[in-house]
Design an enzyme around this catalytic site. Structure first.
Site, PDB file in Angstrom:
ATOM      1  N   GLU A 150       0.813  -1.226   0.000  1.00 38.59           N
ATOM      2  CA  GLU A 150       0.000   0.000   0.000  1.00 38.59           C
ATOM      3  C   GLU A 150       0.846   1.277   0.000  1.00 38.59           C
ATOM      4  O   GLU A 150       0.781   2.095   0.934  1.00 38.59           O
ATOM      5  CB  GLU A 150      -0.961   0.003   1.192  1.00 38.59           C
ATOM      6  N   GLU A 311      -6.695  -8.020  -0.595  1.00 47.19           N
ATOM      7  CA  GLU A 311      -7.102  -8.026   0.814  1.00 47.19           C
ATOM      8  C   GLU A 311      -8.567  -7.659   0.941  1.00 47.19           C
ATOM      9  O   GLU A 311      -9.064  -6.797   0.221  1.00 47.19           O
ATOM     10  CB  GLU A 311      -6.321  -6.987   1.632  1.00 47.19           C
TER      11      GLU A 311
END
Ligand code: GLA
Ligand code: ZN
Length: 682
Positions: A150, A311
């Site tokens: 991320e 995710e």
């Protein structure tokens, strides 16, 4: 296709055995197998363990874990661990920590915390990626690389300042050109020397404003700093990418994105990714159409290729203000929503719930109780079983649409950095309003960029196309000339790529195409509204009046046909909606932000007028539909977001429902939170 080595929808997620004692490892693997888990993402935050000091690398634990997983039929999504640097690095090389927006030098702490222009970070992260690739290049468990984690956050340190000046030299050549494009004659901000330029931050040109906005005195420098920081992080990613590819040219590389994440221009990033992956964390009250739009946005980053759901939580988050549990059936439903929109993996954060620090209350497949007798585990295992049974059938199938919504990151930055005309304007919200109207009608849409190939589309919807970058007006003209329908909305065509207003009348370079001139732009108070009054002959079944507000462009037709006018205020009777014939096609301008009902009524009609059709003949609100296609076969996904059963009319699309084996045709009842995947035709 990424799943070639393991041809089924991959199922698994982030697994952090490095944060546990070894005693639990076998127990974990036993439960993974019970749950049908076949991929584990390893090594996301293990840099400190793998490299305890500058000279030592130790991958013992990872060797053992990779072997163990492989021996049990589980593949590995291998992360490079560079999302958080080790403490020794910050101690020894202070350049690795960032300087924040307020000018404070950060100390060790947090994650995603390395300065992207730190020579130390670049050197060690590239080296780490290379070491991992060299070590595991022939490991049979290795399926895909997961670089860092991320990416995000900006840095304002002196290394970044120096690199920014280089970046500007590359882009503009001379300081004179920088002064011109940033319009620095304003407020006497003329730069004499490259070294005069400092990052725009809370101690120079920017400040935190209302509505979550960052305000700036100079949009030009602020836009370029965003481009530069996005490029800087991307350069870090690319260093690792190249280091990995050197040893494993055939293993796909990704990094996990975050949907509509403002800081990084994902369109640029996706070009450097072999496969897009992203992390989906809706909350209990996130509209399903918003999640759908995020999936479509991510799919659109790489021309519609399947993506990875990297995710999602099996049950609850920890970082939202209120972390509701996913109700029974919802995890399954949202997993299939991702698949319905192009995901070829279903993966979680996290496989086992941690016991300390800030994610211990984040859901996991294996909860703190440590065994499989939980609701969450049972639901995960049921889904695992289903995905096994689905096998390879859906893999690499594509979503095809005739309509696209344009979404551009640089436009987003510019729209929300503009000082005036209103702080109420939120780009993602305006895009979602248009998308939602199509979603409700079950007319599929792609979400693509201004640089995409638009050839396959009949309708392009470009909400608030404020910034028209070089070539885009011409491209839109070509699209419409050859028969396309373009819809654009208020506050469009105003500036160039440096946020400099195009003079000679709004909407600048779109003026000819739209056949209008916007003379003024009114901003309404949140308590005010106006009305759009549909001109006689309107549209069948639509109301004759709709509320509108926020911004009202005061436009004159320069050849466009007026389809609605304002109902109130001194501009009552002026056009609020126009359409201009241009070549073989037409270009619509919606001069204000209408109530949602108008878009719901109007946009689907417009698409249907162009031959598009809803995917279901009949179904109540809250029932979503998508179509994936492969080898001439259609797979119709129907998802019931309601808790109650729904009667759904499949229309012409009858076939076999893959999850139940049942034949479906015409009208049937879909259970609350139920899912159908209909293989059309048999
Ligand atoms: C992100 C991160 C994970 C974890 C989850 C929690 O997506 O990538 O490491 O922090 O959020 O929701
Ligand atoms: Zn920096």
């Amino acid at each position: 296709m990424i799943n070639a080595k393991k041809p089924k929808i991959w199922y698994g997620g982030d697994y952090n055995p490095d944060q546990w004692e070894k005693e639990i490892w076998d127990e974990d693997v036993r439960m993974f197998k019970l749950a049908g888990i076949d991929v584990a993402t390893l090594n996301v935050f293990a840099w400190a363990k793998n490299q305890p000091n500058e000279e030592t690398y130790d991958f013992g634990w990872l060797d053992e874990m990779m072997d163990k997983l492989h021996a049990n039929g589980i593949g590995v999504c291998l992360a490079t661990s560079t999302g958080a640097h080790p403490a020794w690095m910050a101690r020894r090389y202070p350049d690795v920590t960032r300087v924040d927006f307020d000018g404070r030098k950060r100390k060790f702490g947090g994650r995603h915390n390395s300065c992207p222009n730190s020579p130390t970070y670049r050197r060690f992260s590239e080296k780490m990626a290379g070491k991992l690739a060299e070590r595991y290049k022939n490991h049979p468990a290795l399926l895909v690389w997961h670089v860092s984690n991320e990416y995000g956050g900006y840095c304002y340190c002196d290394n970044c300042a120096a690199a920014f000046r280089d970046w500007l030299r590359q882009r503009y050549g001379t300081i004179g050109e920088v002064n011109r494009v940033w319009n620095t004659a304003f407020w006497g901000h003329t730069f004499y020397d490259w070294d005069d330029i400092v990052p725009p931050s809370g101690v120079s040109e920017e400040w935190r404003g209302a509505n979550g906005r960052t305000e700036t005195n100079f949009q030009g420098i602020s836009l370029d700093y965003r481009r530069f920081q996005s490029d800087s992080l991307l350069a870090c990613y690319e260093l690792e990418y190249d280091a990995l590819k050197k040893h494993t040219p055939d293993v796909p590389v990704t990094t996990n994105l975050m949907g509509a994440f403002k800081e990084l221009d994902y369109r640029k990033w996706a070009k450097k990714m072999d496969v897009v992956s992203w992390d989906n964390y809706p909350s209990l009250d996130t509209p399903h159409s918003y999640t759908a739009m995020m999936h479509d946005l991510m799919r659109g980053l790489k021309e519609g290729l399947p993506f990875m759901l990297m995710e999602q939580t099996p049950s609850q988050q920890n970082w939202q203000p209120y972390n509701s549990l996913k109700r029974p059936g919802v995890m399954r439903l949202w997993s299939y929503q991702a698949v319905a929109r192009g995901a070829d993996t279903v993966m979680f954060f996290q496989l086992r719930r941690s016991i300390g620090a800030c994610e211990k209350y984040h859901g996991a497949v294996i909860e703190h109780v440590g065994h499989e007798h939980t609701r969450v585990f049972r639901e995960c295992a049921e889904l695992g079983g289903e995905l096994n049974r689905l096998g390879a059938e859906l893999l690499d199938s594509r979503v095809k649409t005739k309509t696209a919504v344009l979404f551009d990151w640089e436009n987003w930055w510019a729209v929300e950095m503009s000082s005036g005309p209103t702080i109420a304007l939120q780009y993602v919200k305006e895009a979602h309003k248009c998308y939602d109207a199509l979603y409700r009608s079950r007319i599929p849409a792609d979400v693509v960029g201004v640089e995409a190939d638009w050839d396959g589309y009949d309708v392009l919807i470009a909400p608030v196309l404020y910034m028209v970058k070089p070539g885009v007006a011409e491209k839109l003209e070509a699209f419409v000339s050859r028969g396309g329908t373009l819809v654009t909305t208020f506050f469009s065509g105003i500036v160039d790529e440096n946020d400099r207003v195009v003079t000679g009348g709004y909407p600048g370079k779109l003026r000819k195409l739209l056949g209008i001139w916007a003379e003024e732009i009114d901003a309404l108070l949140p308590t005010q509204s106006n009305r759009m009054v549909i001109s006689s002959g309107g549209w069948n079944g639509m109301r004759t009046e709709y509320a509108c507000g926020m911004l009202c462009d005061l436009i004159h037709s320069e050849g466009a046909e007026v389809k609605a006018v304002y109902g109130d205020d001194f501009y009552r009777g002026m056009p609020a909606l126009t359409v201009n014939k241009f070549g073989q096609g037409e270009a619509w301008y919606l001069a204000t932000s209408p109530e949602q009902a108008f878009l719901n009524d109007w946009l689907p009609r417009l698409c249907m007028g162009r031959g598009d059709a809803p995917l279901l003949a009949e179904a109540p609100e809250g029932v979503e539909a998508t179509l994936r296609e492969k080898d001439g076969r259609e797979y119709l996904f129907v998802l019931n977001h309601n808790a109650d059963a729904a009667r759904v009319d499949l229309g012409e699309r009858a076939g076999t429902e893959l999850l139940s084996g049942q034949k479906l045709a015409g009208t049937a009842e879909l259970a609350g939170r139920g899912v159908w995947i209909v293989r059309v035709g048999g």
